[in-house]
Write a protein that holds these residues in place. Structure first.
Motif, PDB file in Angstrom:
ATOM      1  N   GLY A  56       0.271  -1.085   0.034  1.00  0.00           N
ATOM      2  CA  GLY A  56      -0.249  -0.381  -0.133  1.00  0.00           C
ATOM      3  C   GLY A  56       0.770   1.282   0.035  1.00  0.00           C
ATOM      4  N   ARG A  57       0.183   2.762   0.773  1.00  0.00           N
ATOM      5  CA  ARG A  57       1.335   3.039   1.063  1.00  0.00           C
ATOM      6  C   ARG A  57       2.201   2.961   1.190  1.00  0.00           C
ATOM      7  N   ILE A  58       2.823   4.027   0.811  1.00  0.00           N
ATOM      8  CA  ILE A  58       4.669   3.918   1.239  1.00  0.00           C
ATOM      9  C   ILE A  58       5.058   5.753   1.819  1.00  0.00           C
ATOM     10  N   THR A  59       5.457   5.907   3.245  1.00  0.00           N
ATOM     11  CA  THR A  59       6.203   6.809   3.265  1.00  0.00           C
ATOM     12  C   THR A  59       6.923   6.939   3.984  1.00  0.00           C
ATOM     13  N   LEU A  60       7.345   8.861   4.139  1.00  0.00           N
ATOM     14  CA  LEU A  60       8.384   8.655   4.440  1.00  0.00           C
ATOM     15  C   LEU A  60       8.682  10.552   5.924  1.00  0.00           C
ATOM     16  N   PRO A  61       8.041   9.591   7.009  1.00  0.00           N
ATOM     17  CA  PRO A  61       8.005  10.799   7.857  1.00  0.00           C
ATOM     18  C   PRO A  61       8.564  11.490   8.600  1.00  0.00           C
ATOM     19  N   GLU A  62      10.560  10.617   8.128  1.00  0.00           N
ATOM     20  CA  GLU A  62      11.226  11.413   8.950  1.00  0.00           C
ATOM     21  C   GLU A  62      12.829  11.529   8.192  1.00  0.00           C
ATOM     22  N   ARG A  63      13.643  11.809   8.168  1.00  0.00           N
ATOM     23  CA  ARG A  63      14.572  11.638   7.290  1.00  0.00           C
ATOM     24  C   ARG A  63      15.432  10.488   8.508  1.00  0.00           C
ATOM     25  N   GLY A  64      15.472   9.067   7.474  1.00  0.00           N
ATOM     26  CA  GLY A  64      16.162   7.955   7.273  1.00  0.00           C
ATOM     27  C   GLY A  64      15.295   6.776   7.858  1.00  0.00           C
ATOM     28  N   VAL A  65      14.454   7.121   7.415  1.00  0.00           N
ATOM     29  CA  VAL A  65      12.957   5.840   7.978  1.00  0.00           C
ATOM     30  C   VAL A  65      12.322   5.870   6.394  1.00  0.00           C
ATOM     31  N   ILE A  66      11.409   4.885   6.738  1.00  0.00           N
ATOM     32  CA  ILE A  66      10.853   4.826   5.633  1.00  0.00           C
ATOM     33  C   ILE A  66       9.963   3.539   6.099  1.00  0.00           C
ATOM     34  N   THR A  67       8.401   3.606   6.166  1.00  0.00           N
ATOM     35  CA  THR A  67       7.550   2.781   6.162  1.00  0.00           C
ATOM     36  C   THR A  67       6.664   2.229   5.382  1.00  0.00           C
ATOM     37  N   MET A  68       5.572   1.496   4.773  1.00  0.00           N
ATOM     38  CA  MET A  68       4.947   0.526   4.487  1.00  0.00           C
ATOM     39  C   MET A  68       3.666  -0.249   4.380  1.00  0.00           C
ATOM     40  N   GLN A  69       3.202   0.120   3.998  1.00  0.00           N
ATOM     41  CA  GLN A  69       1.287  -0.893   4.684  1.00  0.00           C
ATOM     42  C   GLN A  69       1.454  -2.127   3.912  1.00  0.00           C
ATOM     43  N   VAL A  70       1.706  -3.439   4.062  1.00  0.00           N
ATOM     44  CA  VAL A  70       1.298  -4.176   2.837  1.00  0.00           C
ATOM     45  C   VAL A  70      -0.277  -4.933   3.458  1.00  0.00           C
ATOM     46  N   VAL A  71      -0.805  -5.820   3.102  1.00  0.00           N
ATOM     47  CA  VAL A  71      -1.718  -6.661   3.228  1.00  0.00           C
ATOM     48  C   VAL A  71      -1.351  -7.604   2.372  1.00  0.00           C
ATOM     49  N   ASN A  72      -1.934  -8.876   3.744  1.00  0.00           N
ATOM     50  CA  ASN A  72      -0.918 -10.411   2.850  1.00  0.00           C
ATOM     51  C   ASN A  72      -3.054 -10.851   1.765  1.00  0.00           C
ATOM     52  N   ASP A  73      -2.582 -10.253   0.438  1.00  0.00           N
ATOM     53  CA  ASP A  73      -3.777 -11.099   0.239  1.00  0.00           C
ATOM     54  C   ASP A  73      -3.561 -12.725  -0.891  1.00  0.00           C
ATOM     55  N   SER A  74      -2.011 -13.823   0.327  1.00  0.00           N
ATOM     56  CA  SER A  74      -2.601 -14.436  -0.664  1.00  0.00           C
ATOM     57  C   SER A  74      -3.547 -15.584   0.438  1.00  0.00           C
ATOM     58  N   PRO A  75      -3.735 -16.928  -0.047  1.00  0.00           N
ATOM     59  CA  PRO A  75      -4.976 -17.672   0.678  1.00  0.00           C
ATOM     60  C   PRO A  75      -3.884 -18.299   1.929  1.00  0.00           C
ATOM     61  N   GLN A  76      -3.441 -18.085   2.316  1.00  0.00           N
ATOM     62  CA  GLN A  76      -2.905 -18.793   3.545  1.00  0.00           C
ATOM     63  C   GLN A  76      -1.738 -17.816   4.293  1.00  0.00           C
ATOM     64  N   THR A  77      -1.254 -17.795   5.190  1.00  0.00           N
ATOM     65  CA  THR A  77      -0.258 -16.763   6.558  1.00  0.00           C
ATOM     66  C   THR A  77       0.372 -16.724   5.549  1.00  0.00           C
ATOM     67  N   MET A  78       1.644 -15.952   5.668  1.00  0.00           N
ATOM     68  CA  MET A  78       2.739 -16.305   5.319  1.00  0.00           C
ATOM     69  C   MET A  78       4.119 -14.693   5.629  1.00  0.00           C
ATOM     70  N   THR A  79       4.727 -15.049   5.765  1.00  0.00           N
ATOM     71  CA  THR A  79       5.989 -14.534   6.596  1.00  0.00           C
ATOM     72  C   THR A  79       7.357 -13.665   5.871  1.00  0.00           C
ATOM     73  N   ILE A  80       7.532 -12.678   6.027  1.00  0.00           N
ATOM     74  CA  ILE A  80       8.424 -11.137   5.541  1.00  0.00           C
ATOM     75  C   ILE A  80       9.932 -11.179   5.958  1.00  0.00           C
ATOM     76  N   PRO A  81      10.881 -12.602   6.525  1.00  0.00           N
ATOM     77  CA  PRO A  81      11.964 -12.505   6.764  1.00  0.00           C
ATOM     78  C   PRO A  81      13.016 -11.658   6.548  1.00  0.00           C
ATOM     79  N   GLN A  82      12.906 -11.167   4.977  1.00  0.00           N
ATOM     80  CA  GLN A  82      14.211  -9.736   4.724  1.00  0.00           C
ATOM     81  C   GLN A  82      13.886  -9.221   3.300  1.00  0.00           C
ATOM     82  N   VAL A  83      14.231  -7.649   4.174  1.00  0.00           N
ATOM     83  CA  VAL A  83      13.836  -6.972   3.265  1.00  0.00           C
ATOM     84  C   VAL A  83      15.827  -6.258   2.088  1.00  0.00           C
ATOM     85  N   MET A  84      15.100  -5.542   1.193  1.00  0.00           N
ATOM     86  CA  MET A  84      15.638  -4.787   0.261  1.00  0.00           C
ATOM     87  C   MET A  84      15.556  -3.718  -0.158  1.00  0.00           C
TER      88      MET A  84
END
Length: 397
Positions: A56-84
């Motif tokens: 969803g929406r990606i925001t930069l609320p302050e210097r050196g910080v990135i926030t992003m909203q994500v929604v699991n659209d899969s038919p099952q539970t999922m995990t995000i272990p890594q970010v690039m």
């Protein structure tokens, strides 16, 4: 003295009726339970689960910080272990942490030294190796709610929505002096304006719906909401007093235009929030020019009666005010779900108003003894579409 004694035959008949109604539901529940438990006998052919993640929406609320909203659209539970970020693995936190349930959401916060004015790419990796990528086209601080910025965004909405609509309504005295045939031309022009707005609202709603998770079913939802809106408005219109019809029609035109202008405000606010200031400025200029024609359509049904300045101001406020609200929402708290819903309602409202104004054109044409599909009506409709089309050049560049 008489007493009401239940009729056993009727009571038994009612019980049987409810039993017949509930039986298919119970059997359907049993079938669904079997399919869930056995997979319909095809579990061995199911393969690996398909993972889908809506960013969803990606925001930069302050210097050196990135926030992003994500929604699991899969038919099952999922995990995000890594970010690039920019092809390098980076630390992050999730709120709430841990696996994301089906249709669940989480906020990912990444402490990353983003650079003002540059583009950055973010990739989320799942435990099964699926990747989901989003891009920040121009890195800049996301506007934070403050009194000063709130007022400035409000002024932008005022320039785009309320001011041009009021200017367009200034043609009202001139329109009152037109002949019946010329006035019918203006009403046909109003139909053209509204048809163009309906198409534009449909496309804007589709654009916002693209960002929704798949389970929202964007296009069917837009269509259903618009159709229901048309049905409700048609049902209400059948109960109105004929003496109030012209003013009521103007209010419905203003409402449909207002919901359309809400989408314009959302686009402007979102453009500034993403740091695309040049785009935001072009949108302000384009929509201001584009919206002056809307005032003509609002006052066209009122040429035979003067409702007073108060009514004109309320009509302008209903048509132009939502642009102010849209600019605030787009700049500070953009929500694609609500945006899609509002635009779908606006689409239905505009379609219903097209029907009503079209009927008014047909009645006036018959009163003048002219053919409905004559050159006057066709010319007015074409002029309305052309006005909206060519004034939109400043927006669709």
């Amino acid at each position: 003295m008489s007493t009401n004694v239940p009729n056993p035959a009727k009571t038994g008949t009612a019980s049987s009726l409810w039993g017949l109604a509930i039986l298919p539901v119970l059997l359907l529940g049993a079938v669904l339970a079997y399919l869930v438990a056995t997979g319909g006998g095809l579990k061995g052919l199911s393969g690996l689960p398909v993972e889908q993640l809506n960013i969803g929406r990606i925001t930069l609320p302050e210097r050196g910080v990135i926030t992003m909203q994500v929604v699991n659209d899969s038919p099952q539970t999922m995990t995000i272990p890594q970010v690039m970020v920019d092809d390098a693995f980076w630390n992050f936190t999730a709120d709430p942490p841990g696996p994301i349930p089906r249709l669940g959401s989480t906020t990912i916060t990444i402490p990353y030294p983003w650079v003002e004015g540059e583009a950055h790419s973010i990739t989320l990796l799942s435990t099964l190796g699926a990747t989901f990528t989003a891009t920040i086209p121009v890195a800049t601080l996301t506007p934070q709610l403050s009194g000063s910025l709130f007022a400035r965004f409000g002024l932008v909405g005022l320039y785009v929505g309320l001011v041009p609509v009021l200017l367009g309504m200034l043609w009202y005295p001139w329109m009152r002096r037109l002949s019946g045939r010329a006035m019918n031309f203006i009403l046909s022009l109003t139909v053209g304006l509204l048809v163009y707005l309906a198409i534009g609202t449909w496309l804007d709603a589709q654009e916002f719906a693209v960002g929704l998770p798949a389970f929202w079913q964007g296009t069917p939802a837009i269509t259903l909401i618009a159709v229901l809106t048309v049905g409700v408005l048609l049902a209400i219109s059948g109960k109105r007093n004929a003496d109030e019809q012209p003013l009521g029609l103007s209010y419905r035109i203003a409402t449909g235009i207002g919901l359309h202008n809400l989408g314009e405000g959302l686009a402007i606010g979102a453009a500034f929030a993403m740091g695309e200031g040049a785009l935001g400025t072009f949108l302000i200029l384009g929509f201001t020019l584009h919206n002056i024609t809307e005032g003509i359509g609002i006052v066209a049904p009122l040429v035979k009666r003067n409702p007073g300045l108060k009514q004109f101001f309320l009509l302008a406020l209903i048509a132009g005010g939502p642009a102010i609200l849209g600019t605030w929402i787009g700049g500070f708290a953009f929500n694609p779900v609500l945006s899609t819903v509002f635009l779908a309602i606006g689409l239905g409202a505009i379609v219903q108003v097209v029907w009503e104004v079209g009927q008014l054109v047909v009645r006036n044409t018959a009163r003048l003894g002219l053919p409905v599909a004559g050159w006057s009506n066709f010319g007015g409709f074409t002029a309305g579409v052309a006005l909206m089309y060519f004034t939109a050049f400043m927006v669709k560049f």
